[in-house]
Design a protein around this motif. Structure first.
Motif, PDB file in Angstrom:
ATOM      1  N   LEU A   1     -14.975  42.047  -3.048  1.00  0.00           N
ATOM      2  CA  LEU A   1     -13.776  41.757  -3.490  1.00  0.00           C
ATOM      3  C   LEU A   1     -13.591  40.329  -3.551  1.00  0.00           C
ATOM      4  O   LEU A   1     -14.104  39.233  -2.821  1.00  0.00           O
ATOM      5  N   THR A   2     -13.264  39.820  -4.934  1.00  0.00           N
ATOM      6  CA  THR A   2     -13.033  38.318  -4.969  1.00  0.00           C
ATOM      7  C   THR A   2     -11.723  38.069  -4.539  1.00  0.00           C
ATOM      8  O   THR A   2     -10.672  38.569  -4.496  1.00  0.00           O
ATOM      9  N   LEU A   3     -11.547  36.491  -4.679  1.00  0.00           N
ATOM     10  CA  LEU A   3     -10.147  36.164  -4.087  1.00  0.00           C
ATOM     11  C   LEU A   3      -9.018  36.382  -5.213  1.00  0.00           C
ATOM     12  O   LEU A   3      -7.909  36.679  -4.747  1.00  0.00           O
ATOM     13  N   GLU A   4      -9.504  36.516  -6.519  1.00  0.00           N
ATOM     14  CA  GLU A   4      -8.675  36.824  -7.534  1.00  0.00           C
ATOM     15  C   GLU A   4      -7.817  38.094  -7.172  1.00  0.00           C
ATOM     16  O   GLU A   4      -6.940  38.432  -7.434  1.00  0.00           O
ATOM     17  N   LYS A   5      -8.988  39.109  -6.997  1.00  0.00           N
ATOM     18  CA  LYS A   5      -8.560  40.547  -6.708  1.00  0.00           C
ATOM     19  C   LYS A   5      -7.803  40.718  -5.551  1.00  0.00           C
ATOM     20  O   LYS A   5      -6.915  41.426  -5.498  1.00  0.00           O
ATOM     21  N   GLY A   6      -8.139  40.032  -4.528  1.00  0.00           N
ATOM     22  CA  GLY A   6      -7.469  40.038  -3.314  1.00  0.00           C
ATOM     23  C   GLY A   6      -6.038  39.511  -3.487  1.00  0.00           C
ATOM     24  O   GLY A   6      -5.061  40.169  -2.773  1.00  0.00           O
TER      25      GLY A   6
ATOM     26  N   PHE B   1      -3.636  32.934   1.811  1.00  0.00           N
ATOM     27  CA  PHE B   1      -5.014  32.527   1.279  1.00  0.00           C
ATOM     28  C   PHE B   1      -5.252  30.831   1.472  1.00  0.00           C
ATOM     29  O   PHE B   1      -6.184  30.439   0.855  1.00  0.00           O
ATOM     30  N   SER B   2      -4.424  30.278   2.136  1.00  0.00           N
ATOM     31  CA  SER B   2      -4.647  28.669   2.322  1.00  0.00           C
ATOM     32  C   SER B   2      -4.292  28.285   3.728  1.00  0.00           C
ATOM     33  O   SER B   2      -5.505  27.985   4.379  1.00  0.00           O
ATOM     34  N   LEU B   3      -2.859  28.171   4.082  1.00  0.00           N
ATOM     35  CA  LEU B   3      -2.792  27.506   5.446  1.00  0.00           C
ATOM     36  C   LEU B   3      -3.458  28.367   6.541  1.00  0.00           C
ATOM     37  O   LEU B   3      -3.989  27.888   7.545  1.00  0.00           O
ATOM     38  N   ASN B   4      -3.245  29.563   6.426  1.00  0.00           N
ATOM     39  CA  ASN B   4      -3.644  30.449   7.640  1.00  0.00           C
ATOM     40  C   ASN B   4      -5.024  30.421   7.973  1.00  0.00           C
ATOM     41  O   ASN B   4      -5.625  30.159   9.292  1.00  0.00           O
TER      42      ASN B   4
ATOM     43  N   ARG C   1      -4.533  36.259 -12.942  1.00  0.00           N
ATOM     44  CA  ARG C   1      -5.861  35.903 -12.953  1.00  0.00           C
ATOM     45  C   ARG C   1      -6.034  34.208 -12.614  1.00  0.00           C
ATOM     46  O   ARG C   1      -5.196  33.769 -13.075  1.00  0.00           O
ATOM     47  N   VAL C   2      -7.157  33.826 -12.072  1.00  0.00           N
ATOM     48  CA  VAL C   2      -7.422  32.409 -12.101  1.00  0.00           C
ATOM     49  C   VAL C   2      -7.203  31.582 -13.188  1.00  0.00           C
ATOM     50  O   VAL C   2      -7.892  31.997 -14.065  1.00  0.00           O
ATOM     51  N   GLN C   3      -6.636  30.598 -13.299  1.00  0.00           N
ATOM     52  CA  GLN C   3      -6.446  29.953 -14.399  1.00  0.00           C
ATOM     53  C   GLN C   3      -7.404  28.454 -14.270  1.00  0.00           C
ATOM     54  O   GLN C   3      -7.734  27.990 -15.194  1.00  0.00           O
ATOM     55  N   MET C   4      -7.023  28.115 -13.189  1.00  0.00           N
ATOM     56  CA  MET C   4      -7.788  26.529 -13.053  1.00  0.00           C
ATOM     57  C   MET C   4      -7.997  26.567 -11.280  1.00  0.00           C
ATOM     58  O   MET C   4      -7.047  26.940 -10.687  1.00  0.00           O
TER      59      MET C   4
END
Length: 88
Positions: free
Chosen positions: A12-17, A36-39, A69-72
């Motif tokens: 599972l990718t970050l994008e799919k998650g 996905f960030s602070l925690n 979808r990831v753009q940048m």
């Protein structure tokens, strides 16, 4: 980790998650972003990242709001990935 010392994981990718979290949870975007960030940053004692504030690392992933979808991707203030579909 498996008994023989191999790391057990997922494909599972970050994008799919992110897509799954936004599709199937009732979380608002800010609470979802914290997942996905602070925690994870706090869990790993990385107090210089995980949120956009002064004196923090400038690491961020930008997603398309319609497709998730990831753009940048920006790491330490530098663009390290940019989608071919992104016009900046």
């Amino acid at each position: 980790m498996t008994e023989d010392g191999c790391l057990a994981g997922t494909t599972l990718t970050l994008e799919k998650g992110w897509h799954h979290l936004m599709t199937y949870s009732q979380l608002g975007i800010s609470d979802a972003a914290a997942c996905f960030s602070l925690n994870p940053a706090r869990n790993l004692n990385l107090f210089d990242r995980g949120e956009l504030k002064p004196k923090r690392r400038a690491d961020i992933v930008f997603f398309d709001v319609e497709t998730n979808r990831v753009q940048m991707t920006v790491v330490n203030g530098r663009i390290v990935y940019k989608s071919d579909q992104l016009n900046i």
